[in-house]
Enzyme design. Structure first.
Site, mmCIF file in Angstrom:
data_model
loop_
_atom_site.group_PDB
_atom_site.id
_atom_site.type_symbol
_atom_site.label_atom_id
_atom_site.label_comp_id
_atom_site.label_asym_id
_atom_site.label_seq_id
_atom_site.Cartn_x
_atom_site.Cartn_y
_atom_site.Cartn_z
ATOM 1 N N HIS A 200 -1.841 -5.388 32.392
ATOM 2 C CA HIS A 200 -1.245 -4.062 32.217
ATOM 3 C C HIS A 200 -0.539 -3.946 30.873
ATOM 4 C CE1 HIS A 200 -1.373 -3.346 36.772
ATOM 5 N NE2 HIS A 200 -2.394 -2.809 36.168
ATOM 6 N N ARG A 307 -18.249 4.631 35.564
ATOM 7 C CA ARG A 307 -18.283 3.486 36.485
ATOM 8 C C ARG A 307 -17.100 3.640 37.443
ATOM 9 N NH1 ARG A 307 -19.824 0.366 31.581
ATOM 10 N NH2 ARG A 307 -21.682 -0.863 32.052
ATOM 11 N N ARG A 343 -21.372 7.532 38.716
ATOM 12 C CA ARG A 343 -22.205 6.551 39.409
ATOM 13 C C ARG A 343 -21.513 6.124 40.696
ATOM 14 N NH1 ARG A 343 -23.467 0.777 36.775
ATOM 15 N NH2 ARG A 343 -21.283 0.387 37.269
ATOM 16 N N GLU A 442 -32.645 -0.326 36.894
ATOM 17 C CA GLU A 442 -32.081 -1.592 36.437
ATOM 18 C C GLU A 442 -32.677 -2.781 37.166
ATOM 19 O OE1 GLU A 442 -27.797 -1.325 36.558
ATOM 20 O OE2 GLU A 442 -27.783 -0.396 38.523
ATOM 21 N N ASN A 465 -28.388 -3.710 31.027
ATOM 22 C CA ASN A 465 -27.681 -4.974 31.283
ATOM 23 C C ASN A 465 -28.307 -5.693 32.472
ATOM 24 O OD1 ASN A 465 -26.021 -3.859 29.404
ATOM 25 N ND2 ASN A 465 -24.392 -3.323 30.829
ATOM 26 N N ASP A 466 -28.524 -4.918 33.532
ATOM 27 C CA ASP A 466 -29.120 -5.528 34.718
ATOM 28 C C ASP A 466 -30.632 -5.640 34.589
ATOM 29 O OD1 ASP A 466 -27.073 -6.304 36.495
ATOM 30 O OD2 ASP A 466 -26.593 -4.200 36.821
ATOM 31 N N ARG A 476 -26.590 -12.682 33.694
ATOM 32 C CA ARG A 476 -25.924 -12.120 32.505
ATOM 33 C C ARG A 476 -24.557 -12.731 32.259
ATOM 34 N NH1 ARG A 476 -24.886 -5.896 34.738
ATOM 35 N NH2 ARG A 476 -22.975 -5.747 33.568
ATOM 36 N N CYS A 513 -27.895 3.577 29.499
ATOM 37 C CA CYS A 513 -26.437 3.463 29.553
ATOM 38 C C CYS A 513 -25.958 2.006 29.528
ATOM 39 C CB CYS A 513 -25.868 4.194 30.758
ATOM 40 S SG CYS A 513 -26.407 3.483 32.315
HETATM 41 C C1 PEP Z 1 -26.348 -1.828 33.373
HETATM 42 O O1 PEP Z 1 -26.680 -2.660 34.225
HETATM 43 O O2 PEP Z 1 -26.889 -1.740 32.251
HETATM 44 C C2 PEP Z 1 -25.243 -0.905 33.645
HETATM 45 C C3 PEP Z 1 -24.939 0.077 32.825
HETATM 46 O O3 PEP Z 1 -24.508 -1.170 34.775
HETATM 47 P P1 PEP Z 1 -23.329 -2.278 34.831
HETATM 48 O O4 PEP Z 1 -23.179 -2.877 33.476
HETATM 49 O O5 PEP Z 1 -22.122 -1.557 35.301
HETATM 50 O O6 PEP Z 1 -23.902 -3.220 35.832
HETATM 51 MG MG MG Z 2 -25.908 -2.367 36.229
#
Ligand code: PEP
Ligand code: MG
Length: 591
Positions: A200, A307, A343, A442, A465-466, A476, A513
C-alpha cells in the site's frame, strides 16, 4: 544539524515503486520504538490499565479516520479505502478480548500484551505465501505501532510533518499511514530498506506522484541526515554523494526524457492512424475504476480490458453485486461514451483468494480457472454479470469471458447472461439491451474453432499472454524456461492470423489485450496480421500511438506476410525489430 560524513559516491539499488527522479538532502527518519517491555501490575492496577488500552484504541481510531479523510480529499476514495483495513483491525473484537485477557491473567501492562498478541496475528499472516495476506500483516503492524505510540504518548510522525525544506526521506520502513502524512511540498521522494511493489505504501507513492524506491536492504543504516542524494524511481537507484559527472549525466538524461515526453504529449489527442491512413483503436488495460483517469490522461480511446480480479483480491470477502456495480458504474460513467470492456473473473492460475477455498491442483493454469470457475460458482457469476449489466445503463460497457476453450463454455456463459438479463427486465432494472459480448482467445483450441465462436459474440480479444503459454506449453511464470516463451513463434503468428481471419469472415473485430499489444516492436506485426484494436497498460498507449503514426500499413502487411512464411521465431523477431527501429528510432532511444 550535524555535518554529515562526506564520503565518495555510493549507489544503492532497490525495487522501483514510483517513477521520477529527484535530488536533494536526505532526512533519515529515526526508528524510535515505544518500549514494550513487560511491567508487573497489581490487581488494583488492572481496571485503569484496560481503560488506558481502550483510550489508546479510541485515539488511534480518531487518528486513522483523520488520515483517511485527508487521503480521500487529496487522492480519492480508492486510496482512502486502504485505511478500511486498519479500522477493521482495530475493531477486531477477538484480538482485543485476547489482549484484555492477557492483561488480566498475566497482570502485565497494556503495551506488552497488545504488542505480543498483535505481532502473533501479523506473523501468522505474513508467513502465508499470499501477497494479499502479507499486506494485511503490514496493515496490522501499522495499526499496532500507532496504538503503542498512543499508549506511551510518542509522536513518531513529528519528523515527517515538520520537515522544513524539500528533502528525500529515508527510512527503514514507511507504513501507509506514515506515507499519508508526507507533505508533498517538502518531500521530494522517499526510499526505504523494506517494502514491495504491491504494498500500500507503494500504491500511495504512485498516487502522490513522488519518486520512490523500496527494498534497499540496509541502506538506512549507512546514511545520515544532511547527505546529498539523487533518487531515481525509474531505475530504482539511490545515489548518495553523486559526483559532478553523475549529476551531469542525469541532467542530460532528464532533458532527453522531458523532450520525449513532450513529443508524446503533442500527439495525445491525435488518432492512432498509419501514414497510409489506416485507423487502429488504442485502448488501455485497467484493474480498478480509479485507473479511468489514467486512461484519459494517456489518450486511450477506451478500456480494452478491465481485469476484475483486483476487486476480489483486495478484499477479505467476496464483493457482492452492489460493490461490483459501484466499481463498474464508476469506470463506465467516468469514461462514457468511451467503451469499457469488463472481463469476468479470471481467478485460478496464479490468482487465488485467501477467503475462498480453492482446490490444490497439480497444474493450476490447466485447472479450475477463469470461466470454468464462473460456470460452476453460479452465485459469483450471477452477481458479477448482473453488476456489469446494471453498469451498462451508465455508459458504453461491454462484457468479455476469459479463457474460453470451446463452444460449449461460450454457449453456457451466453445462456446465463440471457437469464440474468431476463431477471433484470422483470425487476425493471435498466441495462443496455445491445450490450456487446466478447470472448477472449487465449487457448489454442479457441483459436482453432474461432469461426464457431465468432458467430456467437460481438468481438474477440486475443490474450496473448495465455495464448503463448498454452500453445507453446511454456508456463508464463517459470523463469527457467522463459527463453521458450516466444511471442514471435511461427505457431503464435499463425494462430493470431487464423483468429483474425475467422473473426473478419463473421464481421467482428479483433483486439489484442495481452502484453504483445503493448510491445512497440510487435505492434506492426499485429496490425499486419489484421488486428483491429490494441489494449495495453495506460502508460504504453502514447509510445504505441507514436509508432503507429510512423508506420505504413503496407509495411506491416509485408512484415506479416513474411512472418507467416517463416519457420523461425528468431528471424521473425529480428524483422519486427528492424522495421520498428527503422520507423521510430527515437522511441527506442528513449526506452
Ligand atoms: C492474456 O492472457 O493475455 C490476458 C490479457 O489475460 P491475463 O494476463 O490477465 O491472464
Ligand atoms: Mg489471460
Amino acid at each position: 544539524m550535524p555535518e554529515p560524513p562526506n564520503k565518495g559516491e555510493k549507489t544503492f539499488r532497490g525495487i522501483p515503486v514510483s517513477a521520477g527522479v529527484c535530488r536533494g538532502k536526505i532526512v533519515l527518519l529515526s526508528r524510535a520504538r515505544p518500549s514494550i517491555a513487560p511491567r508487573q501490575l497489581t490487581d488494583a492496577d488492572l481496571p485503569e490499565e484496560i481503560n488506558r488500552l481502550e483510550r489508546a484504541l479510541a485515539q488511534t481510531r480518531q487518528q486513522i479516520l483523520e488520515i483517511q479523510r485527508k487521503v480521500v480529499e487529496a487522492m480519492g476514495a480508492q486510496e482512502g479505502s486502504i485505511f478500511d483495513a486498519h479500522l477493521l483491525a482495530l475493531e477486531d473484537r477477538t484480538l482485543m478480548d485476547e489482549v484484555i485477557r492477557v492483561i488480566q491473567e498475566k497482570r502485565v501492562n497494556a503495551e506488552h500484551a497488545f504488542h505480543t498478541i498483535a505481532e502473533r496475528y501479523a506473523a501468522t499472516l505474513s508467513a502465508i505465501e499470499d501477497d494479499y495476506l502479507r499486506e494485511r500483516a503490514d496493515d496490522m503492524r501499522d495499526v499496532t505501532g500507532r496504538v503503542l505510540n498512543n499508549l506511551v504518548g510518542l509522536e513518531p510522525e513529528a519528523e515527517l510533518r515538520y520537515l522544513k525544506e524539500p528533502c528525500i526521506v529515508i527510512s527503514h520502513d514507511l507504513t501507509p499511514s506514515n506515507t499519508a502524512q508526507l507533505d508533498k511540498r517538502n518531500v521530494l521522494g522517499f526510499a526505504t530498506d523494506v517494502g514491495s511493489k504491491t504494498s500500500h505504501t507503494a500504491i500511495m507513492a504512485r498516487s502522490l506522484r513522488i519518486p520512490a524506491v523500496v527494498g534497499l536492504k540496509d541502506a538506512s543504516g549507512q546514511l545520515a541526515t544532511g547527505q546529498y542524494a539523487l533518487l531515481d524511481g525509474h531505475s530504482s537507484l539511490l545515489v548518495v554523494n553523486p559526483t559532478d559527472q553523475t549529476l551531469f549525466e542525469y541532467g542530460q538524461l532528464m532533458l532527453k526524457k522531458a523532450t520525449w515526453r513532450q513529443r508524446l504529449q503533442d500527439i495525445l489527442a491525435e488518432p492512432a492512424v498509419t501514414l497510409d491512413g489506416h485507423r487502429t483503436l488504442l485502448n488501455a488495460n485497467i484493474e480498478q475504476a480509479a485507473d479511468a483517469e489514467q486512461v484519459k490522461a494517456n489518450g486511450a480511446e477506451g478500456v480494452g480490458l478491465f481485469r476484475t480480479e483486483y476487486l476480489f483480491l483486495k478484499r477479505d470477502h467476496l464483493p457482492g453485486e452492489e460493490q461490483q456495480y459501484q466499481a463498474y458504474h464508476e469506470a463506465a460513467a467516468a469514461l462514457n461514451p468511451l467503451p469499457v470492456v469488463i472481463r469476468t473473473l479470471d481467478l485460478g492460475g496464479d490468482k487465488f483468494l485467501a477467503h475462498m477455498p480453492m482446490p490444490v491442483e497439480l497444474n493450476p493454469f490447466l485447472g479450475w480457472r477463469a470461466i470454468r470457475i464462473s460456470l460452476q460458482e453460479r452465485d459469483i457469476f450471477r452477481a458479477q454479470l448482473r453488476a456489469i449489466l446494471r453498469a451498462s445503463a451508465a455508459g458504453n460497457v461491454r462484457v468479455m469471458y476469459p479463457m474460453i476453450s470451446g463452444l460449449d463454455e461460450l454457449k453456457q456463459a451466453n445462456a446465463l447472461l440471457e437469464e440474468y438479463k431476463d431477471e433484470l427486465r422483470k425487476e425493471k432494472v435498466p441495462f443496455d439491451e445491445k450490450l456487446q459480448v466478447g470472448a477472449m482467445i487465449e487457448t489454442p483450441s479457441a483459436a482453432v474453432v474461432a469461426e464457431s465462436l465468432a458467430k456467437r459474440v460481438n468481438f474477440f480479444s486475443i490474450g496473448t499472454n495465455d495464448l503463448i503459454q498454452y500453445s507453446l506449453a511454456v508456463d508464463r511464470m517459470n523463469e527457467k524456461i522463459a527463453h521458450l516463451y516466444e511471442p514471435t513463434h511461427p505457431a503464435i503468428v499463425r494462430l493470431i492470423k487464423t483468429t483474425v481471419d475467422a473473426a473478419h469472415r463473421q464481421g467482428i473485430r479483433v483486439s489484442v489485450c495481452g502484453e504483445m499489444g503493448g510491445d512497440p516492436v510487435l505492434v506492426p506485426l499485429l496490425l499486419g496480421l489484421g488486428v483491429d484494436e490494441l489494449s495495453a497498460a495506460p502508460s504504453l498507449v502514447p509510445p504505441i500511438k507514436f509508432l503507429i503514426r510512423r508506420l505504413k500499413l503496407s509495411e506491416a502487411h509485408e512484415l506479416a506476410a513474411s512472418a507467416l512464411n517463416c519457420e523461425s521465431a528468431e528471424v521473425i523477431l529480428a524483422s519486427c525489430q528492424e522495421l520498428a527501429r527503422q520507423i521510430a528510432p527515437s522511441l527506442f532511444e528513449s526506452l
